[in-house]
Design a protein around this motif. Sequence first.
Motif, PDB file in Angstrom:
ATOM      1  N   THR A 233     -13.232   5.344   3.106  1.00  0.00           N
ATOM      2  CA  THR A 233     -13.990   6.390   4.107  1.00  0.00           C
ATOM      3  C   THR A 233     -13.028   6.003   5.157  1.00  0.00           C
ATOM      4  N   PRO A 234     -14.040   7.527   6.731  1.00  0.00           N
ATOM      5  CA  PRO A 234     -12.458   6.738   7.452  1.00  0.00           C
ATOM      6  C   PRO A 234     -13.429   5.181   8.643  1.00  0.00           C
ATOM      7  N   GLU A 235     -14.282   5.198   8.069  1.00  0.00           N
ATOM      8  CA  GLU A 235     -14.867   4.233   8.639  1.00  0.00           C
ATOM      9  C   GLU A 235     -14.613   2.620   8.432  1.00  0.00           C
ATOM     10  N   GLN A 236     -13.824   2.680   6.675  1.00  0.00           N
ATOM     11  CA  GLN A 236     -13.426   1.859   6.552  1.00  0.00           C
ATOM     12  C   GLN A 236     -12.142   1.715   6.689  1.00  0.00           C
ATOM     13  N   LEU A 237     -11.484   2.323   7.448  1.00  0.00           N
ATOM     14  CA  LEU A 237      -9.879   2.837   8.203  1.00  0.00           C
ATOM     15  C   LEU A 237      -9.895   2.393   9.082  1.00  0.00           C
ATOM     16  N   CYS A 238     -10.862   2.383   9.539  1.00  0.00           N
ATOM     17  CA  CYS A 238     -10.605   1.884  11.568  1.00  0.00           C
ATOM     18  C   CYS A 238     -11.134   0.880  11.927  1.00  0.00           C
ATOM     19  N   LEU A 239     -11.706   0.136  10.285  1.00  0.00           N
ATOM     20  CA  LEU A 239     -12.014  -1.487  10.140  1.00  0.00           C
ATOM     21  C   LEU A 239     -10.671  -2.606  10.166  1.00  0.00           C
ATOM     22  N   LEU A 240      -9.958  -1.454   8.978  1.00  0.00           N
ATOM     23  CA  LEU A 240      -8.923  -1.748   8.870  1.00  0.00           C
ATOM     24  C   LEU A 240      -7.351  -1.750   9.618  1.00  0.00           C
ATOM     25  N   ILE A 241      -7.938  -1.184  10.928  1.00  0.00           N
ATOM     26  CA  ILE A 241      -6.736  -1.028  11.598  1.00  0.00           C
ATOM     27  C   ILE A 241      -7.092  -1.774  12.529  1.00  0.00           C
TER      28      ILE A 241
ATOM     29  N   LEU B  62       0.744  -1.301   0.074  1.00  0.00           N
ATOM     30  CA  LEU B  62      -0.172   0.210  -0.187  1.00  0.00           C
ATOM     31  C   LEU B  62       0.866   1.089  -0.096  1.00  0.00           C
ATOM     32  N   HIS B  63       0.599   1.955  -1.068  1.00  0.00           N
ATOM     33  CA  HIS B  63       1.831   2.619  -0.968  1.00  0.00           C
ATOM     34  C   HIS B  63       0.661   4.340  -0.755  1.00  0.00           C
ATOM     35  N   THR B  64       0.097   4.598  -1.043  1.00  0.00           N
ATOM     36  CA  THR B  64      -1.099   5.973  -0.672  1.00  0.00           C
ATOM     37  C   THR B  64      -2.436   5.927  -0.321  1.00  0.00           C
ATOM     38  N   LEU B  65      -3.177   6.364   0.654  1.00  0.00           N
ATOM     39  CA  LEU B  65      -4.206   5.529   1.431  1.00  0.00           C
ATOM     40  C   LEU B  65      -5.309   7.181   0.911  1.00  0.00           C
ATOM     41  N   TYR B  66      -6.643   7.494   0.804  1.00  0.00           N
ATOM     42  CA  TYR B  66      -7.592   8.390  -0.405  1.00  0.00           C
ATOM     43  C   TYR B  66      -8.733   8.022   1.454  1.00  0.00           C
ATOM     44  N   VAL B  67      -8.829   9.828   1.736  1.00  0.00           N
ATOM     45  CA  VAL B  67      -9.936   9.263   2.388  1.00  0.00           C
ATOM     46  C   VAL B  67     -11.117  10.308   2.452  1.00  0.00           C
ATOM     47  N   SER B  68     -12.111  10.059   2.675  1.00  0.00           N
ATOM     48  CA  SER B  68     -13.208  10.993   1.652  1.00  0.00           C
ATOM     49  C   SER B  68     -14.250  10.758   2.601  1.00  0.00           C
ATOM     50  N   PRO B  69     -14.961  11.648   3.517  1.00  0.00           N
ATOM     51  CA  PRO B  69     -16.315  11.228   3.855  1.00  0.00           C
ATOM     52  C   PRO B  69     -17.051  10.994   3.233  1.00  0.00           C
ATOM     53  N   LEU B  70     -17.061  10.710   1.821  1.00  0.00           N
ATOM     54  CA  LEU B  70     -18.310  10.058   1.692  1.00  0.00           C
ATOM     55  C   LEU B  70     -18.081   9.341   0.126  1.00  0.00           C
ATOM     56  N   LYS B  71     -18.591   8.013   0.601  1.00  0.00           N
ATOM     57  CA  LYS B  71     -18.447   6.529  -0.092  1.00  0.00           C
ATOM     58  C   LYS B  71     -18.422   6.749  -1.453  1.00  0.00           C
ATOM     59  N   ALA B  72     -19.026   8.405  -2.088  1.00  0.00           N
ATOM     60  CA  ALA B  72     -19.598   8.282  -2.960  1.00  0.00           C
ATOM     61  C   ALA B  72     -18.313   8.118  -4.013  1.00  0.00           C
ATOM     62  N   LEU B  73     -18.131   9.941  -3.186  1.00  0.00           N
ATOM     63  CA  LEU B  73     -16.656  11.142  -3.668  1.00  0.00           C
ATOM     64  C   LEU B  73     -15.580   9.835  -4.285  1.00  0.00           C
ATOM     65  N   ALA B  74     -15.416   8.740  -3.016  1.00  0.00           N
ATOM     66  CA  ALA B  74     -14.014   7.511  -2.643  1.00  0.00           C
ATOM     67  C   ALA B  74     -14.159   6.525  -3.836  1.00  0.00           C
ATOM     68  N   THR B  75     -15.231   6.368  -4.754  1.00  0.00           N
ATOM     69  CA  THR B  75     -15.685   5.801  -5.620  1.00  0.00           C
ATOM     70  C   THR B  75     -15.111   6.235  -7.059  1.00  0.00           C
TER      71      THR B  75
END
Lengths: 871, 254
Positions: free
Chosen positions: A135-143, A77-90
């Motif tokens: 999204t922030p929630e998915q990041l928490c889950l990964l952690i 994993l090189h770069t992690l992008y976090v957005s408040p909206l899942k639609a924005l991430a996709t």
Amino acid sequence: MDAGDPPSLPPRFAGWFAQRGWTPRAHQVALVERARAGLSTLLIAPTGAGKTLAGFLPSLIELAPLAEQGARRPHKLHTLYVSPLKALATDVARNLETPVREMGLGARIESRTGDTPPSKRQRQRAYPPDILLTTPEQLCLLIASEHARVFFEDLQAVVIDEIHALAPTKRGDLLALALARLRTWAPEHRRVGLSATVADEEGLAKWLVGLGPSPQRGEGREGGRAGGTASGATAVPSVRPLPLPPPPGAGVILRAPPGAPPIIDVLDSNALIPWAGHTARHAIPEVYDAINRARLALVFVNTRAQAEMTFQELWRVNDENLPIALHHGSLDVAQRRKVEAAMARGDLRAVVCTSTLDLGIDWGDVDLVIQVGAPKGCARLVQRIGRANHRLDEPSRALLAPSNRFEVLECRAAQEAVGEGALDGADARVGGLDCLAQHIMGCACGEPFDADELYAEVISAAPYAALTRAQFGRTLDLVATGGYALRAYDRYRRIVQDLATGRWRPRNPGVAQQHRMNVGAIVESEMLDVRLAVRPLDRRRLAGGDAGGPRTMLPGRRLGQIEEYFIEGLTPGDSFLFAGEVLRLIAVQNTDALVVRARGEQNPSIPSYAGGKFPLSSFLAERVRRLLHEPKRQKQLPSQVRDWIKQQKRRSLVPAPDQMLVETFPRAEKNYLVCYPFEGRLAHQTLGMLITRRLERAGLKPLGFLASEYAVAVWGLEPMGGADFAALFDEDMLGDDLETWLNESTLMKATFAKCAVISGMIERKRPGAERKTGRQVSFSTDLIYDVLKQYQPDHILMQAAFADAGEGYLDLKRLGVLLARIKGAIVHRDLDHVSPFAAPVMLEMGRVPIQGAAEEAILEDAANLIAEAMG
Amino acid sequence: MPLLARSTPKKPAPKPALTLVRAEPVLAIVDRNVEARLAGTMLAALPEGALWIERGRALVVADLHLEKSSSFARGGQMLPPYDTRATLARLAALIDEHEPDIVVSLGDAFHDGGGPARMGEEDREALQALLARADWVWVEGNHEGKAAETLGGVARASLKLGTLDLRHEPTGATNEIAGHLHPCAKVFGRGLSVRRRCFAYDGERMVLPAFGALTGGLNLRDRAFAPVFPNGAFALALGKNGVLPIAPERLLAD
């Protein structure tokens, strides 16, 4: 730019820009150079300035030589992008594909949201992409997943989009803590925050980079390990030429030149401007004309109820059948996607929307933003205006349509402020202890932790900088055993300390699994599905009679979701506006509200659900107070409004900006006290609650109160003109009075419930738990609150709930500022009758449920019928 | 209130939108209590959520669910461990006030069979002090069975008290007093809704509210009540200042 000494962009990238006929923007190049130096950046750039590309450009450059190793290169994993909206991430993931394809970069780019299928998520964990958008929630889950460190330890960059929208929230707390964790696992990574509208730049920069030992300082200690990350592939620019350690926050901010200043007009309506109300019905024909002159207009409103109403009214005057659509958070997702697609295709002329379209993806070629009703805050207004015209050199156009006289002032003040480039911003947030509890549990699930090390890490996150070791210890105890003085649960610990290492880990895999199912800081209110009722025709014929009668209806197509409490207020047969239609409620079945279309219905009871109701910002409020007092600046106001202010001056008084006016007057056998703090609805509600208690004690028999954005009105049986106003508005009301009131308020219970869920005391989801139809909850958080209040009122979650209530629902900080401001500056007018300023407030009465209506009174009302019947 | 307006029985009883009681039950508001007649016996519904039967000097409480929090703590949800003492303290206050000859727990005294064993020392002593003050009958509930008997008192599947039948799960029979369903009344007014524990009573049978500090409620309009009260029931809601009788047509579903 093309004459720079070391070429800013590698040839492949420079070529790509040239091929597209673009010149890289200065801030895009600057970000590449800063990334090369290992520096983190908060990029503030107007919409349309190529922010997102700027954020990813350095990563793409670093990945280019890596990607040439082909498909068999290792997965890191090189770069992690976090957005408040899942639609924005996709969406961003999709947009990145173009440059990657055109430059032949072969970088692996994937998104991961709540919608990502489990199989793909599993694969992502084993084989991470180069760039992960989430999204922030998915990041928490990964952690919180096993071997999380391995997943993250190669991380080079974190990009946080719309950072201003995340930082001041509980989701932001969780994200800040997660970032601190990433810093431990990948000490070298740089961060990029992206935003268009930032008031407190320094604060946000601090939030972005954290406060702890900076990565650069850490490098010496762990130098050997750090080199191993991207070793073989760092031939070109990504080798770090020993970075200078920047102080936290400072030197992180990068401002792109602002775009052309927006052109904002305030609708100077020819129609009579209403005294009160929030519908702006009077201005609809003019709003319609503006839409007609534009290519595609976004019509922003503040609540979903206003959205429904505005949409309805626009169609009533839509003689030319312009394609006007509706978009808000209660609508069915499929319906919203349809509207977005139609926007993108250019099939629409206007979309009436709420904050759902504030952030994120640009769906179409918007050339006009209309704000119906007051904007409430400058930052929000700027953000919304930015949705129009994403070309930097052309100004965005916006039209403000105030819905009453006070809002005319507010719109004018906002127009001036945006012109001056002034922004309002929330104070930096103090991180919630409930979020910290969730994070601690997540950390334990990801990798056993040492309490002291984790504490050091946590306080490096800006929201937790002031957290004491003792508070941390209590929160850790909350996670382990519930944090009770009565040590009843030591044998049921959720996390246990390893005897050999002293590190904390989950008691068993089941506990960790439970945690992962409950990650996140968004606690939804109870929602019902709104469904069209269908008559089971065939069955009726078969039954050969009126089996079941007309009431037997089946749930059909889903139109969207609506808050339970709104439906509670209706009785079957009532009509309301939803999804742009007038609907009639037939019945509530389980979690469905069954409705039929009420054709030809003219006056539905408008939905009053509160979704997205913002209080007036203190920044804007102050400007309104100043505007009121400076006749010179009022010249641009509509004559009706100028006349209204003049009348107020003649009949009562227009206060100076540092004064607070209090009026008392009799009306219809009641006596009124109206004060004008201009501090927003939340602070006013709290103030109303507290002064009512004080008036009660003074024997003035108040009966109720009403809080608007601008004023508080109290009514009662006795004249209140003789009250000691200095004492009534003294700051000491924030002590005992506040506490006594809070203890019996339903608000505290609701706030506590959210904290209990976020902290993990109560779980939202359990494996195999089916949704019970009667919704017989296994326990009620109200009861938990009552028991805890009685036996351990200083429990850490009670403290967390109190802090939240003060921050979010009571606006205590603002109330405190207000009370300090008006000390010795209260001017009182005892009047014979209602004043011009008081009239709008009086008109609001009867429209809103009266605050403070006690539960007991409601129950007693219901019981009264029987008492009367029994004589 | 009209009697027997439209009560022609239909087979697949649709969820009644507006239910009429068959006969107006006799209710009297006496101080803070509501008195009601069942099988010729006067019952007093107390605002604390217990039932007082003067003939027999019996205090009846349902669904104490003691040790509910520790039951959840075992599963990882650390609810405040104070529910047992909160429930027992309220029960002790009632016993002080009424000095009953007999106390009847209408089942689900403990949240599960392991409850008595998990009880803290202090709480166990408090309960045993109460047991010593009256004859004590544990009507068996579906949660704990006979488990409570180990602490004292006697466990019974059901209990006949004069003309009244006391059991845990209501069967719908007349003259029956039961618990199990945790009835709750919901009304709307002044722009807000209120949900409150209540007795459910239709003149022929009664279901008691749950007494336990952490026990949630089931809306009286839920279909689970339909077989017990085919014609709807009055809610005797637990107001802070007294029991409030609320007519069936005022009650809202969830």
